[in-house]
Design a protein around this motif. Structure first.
Motif, PDB file in Angstrom:
ATOM      1  N   PRO A   1       0.795  -1.238   0.000  1.00 20.93           N
ATOM      2  CA  PRO A   1       0.000   0.000   0.000  1.00 20.93           C
ATOM      3  C   PRO A   1       0.823   1.282   0.000  1.00 20.93           C
ATOM      4  O   PRO A   1       0.297   2.343  -0.347  1.00 20.93           O
ATOM      5  CB  PRO A   1      -0.830  -0.121   1.296  1.00 20.93           C
ATOM      6  N   ASP A   2       2.091   1.201   0.368  1.00 24.66           N
ATOM      7  CA  ASP A   2       2.912   2.416   0.436  1.00 24.66           C
ATOM      8  C   ASP A   2       3.604   2.752  -0.884  1.00 24.66           C
ATOM      9  O   ASP A   2       4.220   3.812  -1.009  1.00 24.66           O
ATOM     10  CB  ASP A   2       3.978   2.258   1.533  1.00 24.66           C
ATOM     11  N   VAL A   3       3.506   1.847  -1.856  1.00 27.91           N
ATOM     12  CA  VAL A   3       4.137   2.090  -3.152  1.00 27.91           C
ATOM     13  C   VAL A   3       3.176   2.889  -4.034  1.00 27.91           C
ATOM     14  O   VAL A   3       1.958   2.695  -3.983  1.00 27.91           O
ATOM     15  CB  VAL A   3       4.515   0.745  -3.821  1.00 27.91           C
ATOM     16  N   SER A   4       3.720   3.769  -4.842  1.00 29.35           N
ATOM     17  CA  SER A   4       2.899   4.630  -5.702  1.00 29.35           C
ATOM     18  C   SER A   4       2.051   3.801  -6.662  1.00 29.35           C
ATOM     19  O   SER A   4       2.502   2.788  -7.210  1.00 29.35           O
ATOM     20  CB  SER A   4       3.800   5.578  -6.497  1.00 29.35           C
ATOM     21  N   ILE A   5       0.828   4.253  -6.887  1.00 28.73           N
ATOM     22  CA  ILE A   5      -0.073   3.576  -7.816  1.00 28.73           C
ATOM     23  C   ILE A   5       0.482   3.588  -9.234  1.00 28.73           C
ATOM     24  O   ILE A   5       0.244   2.653 -10.021  1.00 28.73           O
ATOM     25  CB  ILE A   5      -1.475   4.239  -7.770  1.00 28.73           C
TER      26      ILE A   5
END
Length: 358
Positions: free
Chosen positions: A99-103
């Motif tokens: 969830p912390d990685v950029s979309i």
């Protein structure tokens, strides 16, 4: 008079071999980019974003991918919907696992994962071609949809079997989830379609693209002159699936927000993208955009004119759309196999010679 090479001097080989050798074409290209990036995001509303612009951009990416495989390399594929499903589900798993990685990174990684799956299903192309390859990719379509339906891990053991995109931000602006603005959806899709079109244009004009076209025109002769069929076909499947995977990921995460694999990525999606490249023009990047625009705008136009204006029943208007698309496919396959792109090319050739006779 303004659409001529006269007075447009080239002083280097790079200038002479550029994508748009005529100055007017370059200015038109830059003008479209300025409008797309500098004006439309500030005036677009929810209706135009959800009904026209966002689906057009997403399907344009998918059409570019299929056109690379079918139009440039000559490998018929009916598994586009399945490969889009791979991109959508890969993006979902990445979004929930990291969830912390950029979309934006998730969308790219979904494309790379789909490229690997595309290479796997492209292996039969080394031994079969034509109708048999089409059947093999059709089998891939049904297998992938079945897999995502039957293995609960792919949809995180949800009771409904549906996947929903969690909220994600880019520079503090939500681009997925329930609170996404129209301009944010449009801008994200526009960034990806611009990058994909630029990449596809350069690939098709280079060594890889020439090897694809050699395989398409006559694979035995291409192998004799030194083209490696293994490398050419598998790279076509990889690049094509990469674009299609990004389109599937955007369709799920940015456009729809929640999907069920059978409805969003069914066999109808494969035929829809195939119709886009047939009508738009095989072997043409512009044809992918033209076909996507036509297939997205036609239902909207018929709904507004026939249902809203003339009071037709919605089901009747939908069936009339099928009649129009089917008739156009037959007409284009018989009269103009290269589609709308060829008509556009002929119009430009006539403009270059105007007012002199052609």
């Amino acid at each position: 008079m303004f659409y001529r090479e006269a007075g447009d001097f080239k002083t280097s080989y790079v200038d002479d071999s550029q994508t748009f050798p005529i100055a007017f074409d370059r200015y038109r290209y830059y003008f479209v980019l300025v409008i797309a990036f500098g004006i439309i995001p500030f005036i677009i509303n929810d209706y135009w974003a959800n009904a026209v612009m966002v689906p057009f951009l997403i399907y344009a990416i998918a059409a570019i991918g299929l056109n690379i495989l079918t139009g440039y390399c000559g490998q018929v594929s009916l598994g586009t919907g399945g490969f889009m499903a791979v991109g959508g589900y890969a993006c979902y798993k990445l979004m929930t696992a990291f969830p912390d990685v950029s979309i934006m990174i998730h969308l790219l990684l979904a494309g790379f994962i789909t490229a690997g799956v595309g290479v796997l299903f492209g292996l039969p192309s080394l031994r079969i071609k034509g109708f048999y390859l089409a059947v093999a990719t059709l089998a891939a379509q049904f297998f992938l949809v079945w897999l995502f339906n039957k293995v609960p891990w792919f949809y995180n053991y949800s009771a409904s079997g549906q996947i929903s995109a969690p909220e994600r931000f880019v520079f503090g602006v939500p681009v997925t989830g329930p609170n996404v603005e129209a301009w944010a959806k449009y801008t994200v899709c526009l960034i990806f379609v611009t990058g994909c079109a630029w990449l596809a244009r350069n690939l098709t004009r280079g060594t890889i693209g020439r090897s694809w076209m050699a395989i398409r025109d006559m694979d035995i002769a291409a192998e004799i002159i030194g083209v490696n069929p293994l490398k050419a076909k598998l790279t076509a499947f990889a690049v094509s699936s990469f674009f299609i995977g990004i389109a599937g990921a955007l369709l799920f995460a940015v456009y729809l927000g929640a999907v069920e694999v059978g409805e969003a990525y069914g066999i109808n999606k494969s035929f829809l993208v195939l119709f886009m490249i047939i009508i738009g023009g095989l072997g043409s990047i512009f044809g992918a955009f033209a076909g996507a625009a036509f297939m997205v705008l036609l239902p909207v136009l018929l709904k507004n004119v026939l249902v809203g204006g003339l009071g037709w029943d919605t089901a009747l208007a939908t069936h009339f759309e099928f009649v129009i698309v089917g008739a156009l496919i037959i007409i284009f396959l018989i009269a103009e196999p290269h589609g709308l792109a060829q008509l556009w090319k002929l119009a430009k050739e006539k403009l270059r010679l105007w007012p002199f006779p052609h």
